[in-house]
Scaffold this active site. Structure first.
Site, PDB file in Angstrom:
ATOM      1  N   ASN A   8       0.866  -1.180   0.000  1.00 41.84           N
ATOM      2  CA  ASN A   8       0.000   0.000   0.000  1.00 41.84           C
ATOM      3  C   ASN A   8       0.903   1.231   0.000  1.00 41.84           C
ATOM      4  OD1 ASN A   8      -1.869   2.001   0.396  1.00 41.84           O
ATOM      5  ND2 ASN A   8      -2.336   1.460   2.521  1.00 41.84           N
ATOM      6  N   TRP A   9       0.984   1.868  -1.166  1.00 40.68           N
ATOM      7  CA  TRP A   9       1.898   3.013  -1.283  1.00 40.68           C
ATOM      8  C   TRP A   9       1.288   4.306  -0.736  1.00 40.68           C
ATOM      9  CZ3 TRP A   9       4.180   2.134  -6.922  1.00 40.68           C
ATOM     10  CH2 TRP A   9       5.082   1.064  -6.857  1.00 40.68           C
ATOM     11  N   LYS A  10       0.020   4.274  -0.408  1.00 44.00           N
ATOM     12  CA  LYS A  10      -0.672   5.475   0.101  1.00 44.00           C
ATOM     13  C   LYS A  10      -0.404   6.653  -0.843  1.00 44.00           C
ATOM     14  CE  LYS A  10      -0.080   3.631   4.688  1.00 44.00           C
ATOM     15  NZ  LYS A  10      -0.174   3.844   6.101  1.00 44.00           N
ATOM     16  N   HIS A  99      -9.644   1.254   4.932  1.00 46.35           N
ATOM     17  CA  HIS A  99      -8.377   1.529   5.611  1.00 46.35           C
ATOM     18  C   HIS A  99      -8.639   2.577   6.696  1.00 46.35           C
ATOM     19  CE1 HIS A  99      -4.302   2.823   6.391  1.00 46.35           C
ATOM     20  NE2 HIS A  99      -3.897   1.708   5.813  1.00 46.35           N
ATOM     21  N   GLU A 169      -5.483  -4.646  10.801  1.00 44.74           N
ATOM     22  CA  GLU A 169      -4.494  -3.573  10.959  1.00 44.74           C
ATOM     23  C   GLU A 169      -4.806  -2.763  12.216  1.00 44.74           C
ATOM     24  OE1 GLU A 169      -2.407  -2.364   7.142  1.00 44.74           O
ATOM     25  OE2 GLU A 169      -4.208  -1.175   7.242  1.00 44.74           O
ATOM     26  N   GLY A 175       2.358   2.618  10.951  1.00 44.67           N
ATOM     27  CA  GLY A 175       3.355   3.680  10.858  1.00 44.67           C
ATOM     28  C   GLY A 175       4.030   4.038  12.171  1.00 44.67           C
ATOM     29  N   SER A 212       3.275  -1.706  10.515  1.00 44.99           N
ATOM     30  CA  SER A 212       4.721  -1.713  10.804  1.00 44.99           C
ATOM     31  C   SER A 212       5.405  -3.037  10.448  1.00 44.99           C
ATOM     32  CB  SER A 212       4.977  -1.355  12.276  1.00 44.99           C
ATOM     33  OG  SER A 212       4.559  -0.040  12.524  1.00 44.99           O
ATOM     34  N   GLY A 233       2.862  -1.053   4.348  1.00 42.00           N
ATOM     35  CA  GLY A 233       2.825   0.363   3.984  1.00 42.00           C
ATOM     36  C   GLY A 233       4.221   0.882   3.686  1.00 42.00           C
TER      37      GLY A 233
HETATM   38  C1  PEP Z   1      -0.958   0.544   6.276  1.00 44.29           C
HETATM   39  O1  PEP Z   1      -1.268   1.689   6.584  1.00 44.29           O
HETATM   40  O2  PEP Z   1      -1.699  -0.161   5.565  1.00 44.29           O
HETATM   41  C2  PEP Z   1       0.292   0.036   6.803  1.00 44.29           C
HETATM   42  C3  PEP Z   1       0.400  -1.238   6.947  1.00 44.29           C
HETATM   43  O3  PEP Z   1       1.269   0.957   7.079  1.00 44.29           O
HETATM   44  P1  PEP Z   1       2.731   0.699   7.703  1.00 44.29           P
HETATM   45  O4  PEP Z   1       3.246  -0.593   7.150  1.00 44.29           O
HETATM   46  O5  PEP Z   1       3.535   1.875   7.265  1.00 44.29           O
HETATM   47  O6  PEP Z   1       2.548   0.626   9.175  1.00 44.29           O
END
Ligand code: PEP
Length: 247
Positions: A8-10, A99, A169, A175, A212, A233
């Site tokens: 997920n590149w956001k 999300h 999640e 994050g 994370s 992410g």
């Molecule tokens: C996300 O927001 O879907 C996610 C998994 O982010 P991160 O890996 O940066 O915690």
């Protein structure tokens, strides 16, 4: 069952960084059937670019494309929205729904998410439906009821779904460089699994973990029973780190 690793590149990357990510990544990834399935969810504007590269380089259909969201409507006066049909035009196999950042910054309610889920069915897009509790829910030990209610409020009992990916999640893990204990992820994976087994019209489902994830913890998380993949992410932005995770 083959695991799935979702990137997920956001709202990150741009034309230049995606070009080099693609070059490096596709150079490294040969058509090795032992890799898990990989789904890349870029910002909408780069779906076209990625779909062309994937169609050209993806002999074993190892890599798929996904969107980070989907409109709850088929078409019409919804400025800024992208429909399921449009996503299908760019070969999107998956769409992320619910999300926590969409719930938080775009006020997406469970009612809206149920409509979005139904939109995926119309175009045969596999929903990656996200659930996750806040730190408060976790600390006050109300997370089990909260997670169950997120599932029940969005997935109608009579829905027919060929495939579903359910992403657990925890919001407090996204994050933050903090992941739940393995036993805590396992507890939720087991809970979600037994909830989803009540849905007789969901033909196939996978439960994945996100929050994370890095190459240093991915293997241990993937070893949890009932966890069939990862939603990644920030670690997916760096092709080397992402490659380590899928390897
Ligand atoms: C996300 O927001 O879907 C996610 C998994 O982010 P991160 O890996 O940066 O915690």
């Amino acid at each position: 069952m083959k695991n799935i690793i979702v990137a997920n590149w956001k709202m990150n990357q741009d034309f230049a960084t995606i070009s080099s990510w693609i070059n490096d990544f596709f150079y490294k990834i040969c058509d090795d059937k032992n890799f898990p399935e990989i789904a890349i969810c870029p910002p909408y504007l780069y779906l076209d670019m990625l779909s062309k590269v994937i169609n050209k380089n993806n002999k074993n259909s190892l890599i798929s494309l996904g969107s980070q969201d989907i409109s709850f409507s088929q078409s019409g006066a919804y400025t800024g929205d992208i429909s399921a049909k449009m996503l299908k035009d760019f070969s999107c196999k998956y769409a992320i729904i619910g999300h926590s950042e969409r719930r938080q910054f775009h006020c997406e309610t469970n009612d809206i998410l149920e409509k979005k889920l139904k939109m995926t069915i119309a175009e045969d897009i596999v929903p990656i439906f996200c659930i996750g509790e806040s730190l408060k829910d976790r600390q006050e030990k109300t997370y089990v009821d909260f997670l169950k209610s997120q599932i029940k409020s969005v997935i109608p009992k009579d829905i027919y779904l060929e495939s579903l990916v359910l992403a657990y999640e925890p919001i407090w893990s996204i994050g933050t460089d903090t992941t739940p204990k393995i036993s805590a992820i396992k507890e939720v994976a087991d809970l979600v699994c037994s909830e989803l087994l009540n849905y007789k019209n969901i033909k196939n489902f996978k439960i994945i973990y996100g929050g994370s994830v890095k190459s240093s913890n991915s293997k241990e998380i993937l070893s949890i029973k009932n966890i069939n993949g990862l939603l990644v992410g920030s670690a997916s932005l760096n092709y080397k780190e992402f490659f380590k995770i899928i390897s």
